[in-house]
Design a protein around this motif. Structure first.
Motif, PDB file in Angstrom:
ATOM      1  N   HIS A   1      38.801  26.900  46.633  1.00  0.00           N
ATOM      2  CA  HIS A   1      38.189  28.104  46.084  1.00  0.00           C
ATOM      3  C   HIS A   1      37.735  27.765  44.670  1.00  0.00           C
ATOM      4  O   HIS A   1      38.532  27.326  43.842  1.00  0.00           O
ATOM      5  CB  HIS A   1      39.196  29.258  46.041  1.00  0.00           C
ATOM      6  CG  HIS A   1      38.621  30.488  45.430  1.00  0.00           C
ATOM      7  ND1 HIS A   1      38.770  30.792  44.104  1.00  0.00           N
ATOM      8  CD2 HIS A   1      37.875  31.472  45.969  1.00  0.00           C
ATOM      9  CE1 HIS A   1      38.140  31.921  43.846  1.00  0.00           C
ATOM     10  NE2 HIS A   1      37.591  32.353  44.968  1.00  0.00           N
TER      11      HIS A   1
ATOM     12  N   PRO B   1      26.862  30.174  53.370  1.00  0.00           N
ATOM     13  CA  PRO B   1      28.004  30.279  54.281  1.00  0.00           C
ATOM     14  C   PRO B   1      27.677  29.690  55.651  1.00  0.00           C
ATOM     15  O   PRO B   1      26.590  29.890  56.182  1.00  0.00           O
ATOM     16  CB  PRO B   1      28.250  31.789  54.371  1.00  0.00           C
ATOM     17  CG  PRO B   1      27.725  32.326  53.071  1.00  0.00           C
ATOM     18  CD  PRO B   1      26.531  31.466  52.753  1.00  0.00           C
TER      19      PRO B   1
ATOM     20  N   GLN C   1      30.234  33.913  40.102  1.00  0.00           N
ATOM     21  CA  GLN C   1      29.965  33.553  41.491  1.00  0.00           C
ATOM     22  C   GLN C   1      31.156  32.756  42.008  1.00  0.00           C
ATOM     23  O   GLN C   1      31.664  31.869  41.329  1.00  0.00           O
ATOM     24  CB  GLN C   1      28.685  32.722  41.592  1.00  0.00           C
ATOM     25  CG  GLN C   1      28.253  32.429  43.002  1.00  0.00           C
ATOM     26  CD  GLN C   1      26.902  31.723  43.060  1.00  0.00           C
ATOM     27  OE1 GLN C   1      26.265  31.468  42.047  1.00  0.00           O
ATOM     28  NE2 GLN C   1      26.478  31.395  44.267  1.00  0.00           N
ATOM     29  N   SER C   2      31.619  33.092  43.220  1.00  0.00           N
ATOM     30  CA  SER C   2      32.774  32.411  43.816  1.00  0.00           C
ATOM     31  C   SER C   2      32.431  31.905  45.202  1.00  0.00           C
ATOM     32  O   SER C   2      31.697  32.553  45.943  1.00  0.00           O
ATOM     33  CB  SER C   2      33.963  33.367  43.910  1.00  0.00           C
ATOM     34  OG  SER C   2      34.424  33.701  42.632  1.00  0.00           O
ATOM     35  N   ALA C   3      32.996  30.749  45.537  1.00  0.00           N
ATOM     36  CA  ALA C   3      32.762  30.151  46.852  1.00  0.00           C
ATOM     37  C   ALA C   3      34.077  29.623  47.403  1.00  0.00           C
ATOM     38  O   ALA C   3      34.982  29.242  46.656  1.00  0.00           O
ATOM     39  CB  ALA C   3      31.744  29.020  46.750  1.00  0.00           C
TER      40      ALA C   3
ATOM     41  N   LYS D   1      29.358  38.027  42.691  1.00  0.00           N
ATOM     42  CA  LYS D   1      29.911  39.375  42.525  1.00  0.00           C
ATOM     43  C   LYS D   1      29.234  40.104  41.371  1.00  0.00           C
ATOM     44  O   LYS D   1      28.945  41.285  41.461  1.00  0.00           O
ATOM     45  CB  LYS D   1      31.414  39.254  42.280  1.00  0.00           C
ATOM     46  CG  LYS D   1      32.163  40.525  42.329  1.00  0.00           C
ATOM     47  CD  LYS D   1      32.507  40.885  43.732  1.00  0.00           C
ATOM     48  CE  LYS D   1      33.429  42.085  43.734  1.00  0.00           C
ATOM     49  NZ  LYS D   1      33.781  42.534  45.024  1.00  0.00           N
TER      50      LYS D   1
ATOM     51  N   LYS E   1      32.776  28.843  53.637  1.00  0.00           N
ATOM     52  CA  LYS E   1      33.185  30.077  54.303  1.00  0.00           C
ATOM     53  C   LYS E   1      32.576  31.303  53.629  1.00  0.00           C
ATOM     54  O   LYS E   1      32.263  32.286  54.296  1.00  0.00           O
ATOM     55  CB  LYS E   1      34.711  30.214  54.318  1.00  0.00           C
ATOM     56  CG  LYS E   1      35.379  29.188  55.196  1.00  0.00           C
ATOM     57  CD  LYS E   1      34.965  29.405  56.635  1.00  0.00           C
ATOM     58  CE  LYS E   1      35.590  28.402  57.563  1.00  0.00           C
ATOM     59  NZ  LYS E   1      35.194  28.581  58.938  1.00  0.00           N
ATOM     60  N   SER E   2      32.421  31.243  52.317  1.00  0.00           N
ATOM     61  CA  SER E   2      31.773  32.337  51.589  1.00  0.00           C
ATOM     62  C   SER E   2      31.193  31.796  50.296  1.00  0.00           C
ATOM     63  O   SER E   2      31.657  30.801  49.759  1.00  0.00           O
ATOM     64  CB  SER E   2      32.760  33.475  51.301  1.00  0.00           C
ATOM     65  OG  SER E   2      33.727  33.062  50.366  1.00  0.00           O
ATOM     66  N   ASN E   3      30.162  32.475  49.827  1.00  0.00           N
ATOM     67  CA  ASN E   3      29.517  32.146  48.562  1.00  0.00           C
ATOM     68  C   ASN E   3      28.946  33.452  48.040  1.00  0.00           C
ATOM     69  O   ASN E   3      27.882  33.888  48.473  1.00  0.00           O
ATOM     70  CB  ASN E   3      28.437  31.090  48.755  1.00  0.00           C
ATOM     71  CG  ASN E   3      27.935  30.553  47.437  1.00  0.00           C
ATOM     72  OD1 ASN E   3      28.181  31.125  46.377  1.00  0.00           O
ATOM     73  ND2 ASN E   3      27.213  29.451  47.501  1.00  0.00           N
ATOM     74  N   ILE E   4      29.665  34.086  47.151  1.00  0.00           N
ATOM     75  CA  ILE E   4      29.345  35.444  46.726  1.00  0.00           C
ATOM     76  C   ILE E   4      29.118  35.496  45.225  1.00  0.00           C
ATOM     77  O   ILE E   4      29.952  35.022  44.451  1.00  0.00           O
ATOM     78  CB  ILE E   4      30.485  36.409  47.107  1.00  0.00           C
ATOM     79  CG1 ILE E   4      30.699  36.400  48.610  1.00  0.00           C
ATOM     80  CG2 ILE E   4      30.204  37.813  46.604  1.00  0.00           C
ATOM     81  CD1 ILE E   4      31.943  37.127  49.059  1.00  0.00           C
TER      82      ILE E   4
END
Length: 151
Positions: free
Chosen positions: A98, A54, A83-85, A78, A73-76
């Motif tokens: 996304h 991020p 995994q989502s970014a 879960k 902005k985000s890279n998670i």
């Protein structure tokens, strides 16, 4: 005795006509009109997203000279298999890309995602096509984004 019904009716009709003429149909502009309906995406470019941190700048190069550059902005991650970014691009009026990566039980990976901006008419959906390659398919954003107004 005076009759007020015709006056009230004409007053109501004039209000209805006034509000009817005040409503204009402002179509949203197309953001990706210079690009084709389908853009091929390599799995190596998509995999780059999930190694970025991020706040890091990233550029993704796809076919048809389509580049999506922006800030992660985000890279998670879960779950162990999901995994989502999210990438925001100032080049495309802060449009969001996304993308999610799923890892299946056999170790293979799959990607899904979308490129959208509520202020524009068009965007892209990322899916695997029948031949097994990933493509961005152009869509209308109003069909993809649900309007949550409870009026």
């Amino acid at each position: 005795m005076k009759r007020y019904a015709p006056y009230a009716l004409s007053l109501v009709l004039s209000f209805m006509l006034t509000t009817g003429f005040c409503q204009t149909n402002n179509p949203k502009p197309k953001q990706f009109s210079n690009f084709p309906e389908f853009i091929n995406c390599s799995e190596t470019e998509l995999a780059k997203v999930f190694t970025a941190l991020p706040g890091q700048a990233i550029s993704l190069y796809f076919s048809n000279n389509f580049t999506f550059a922006g800030t992660v902005k985000s890279n998670i991650a879960k779950y162990a298999n999901l995994q989502s970014a999210v990438i925001e691009s100032p080049d495309y009026s802060n449009t969001i890309f996304h993308v999610s990566k799923t890892t299946k039980a056999d170790g293979s990976t799959g990607y899904v995602g979308r490129i959208i901006n509520k202020s524009f008419f068009d965007g892209f959906l990322l899916n695997r096509n029948a031949s097994g390659t990933y493509q961005l398919k152009k869509v209308e954003t109003d069909r993809v984004i649900q309007d949550c107004n409870l009026n």
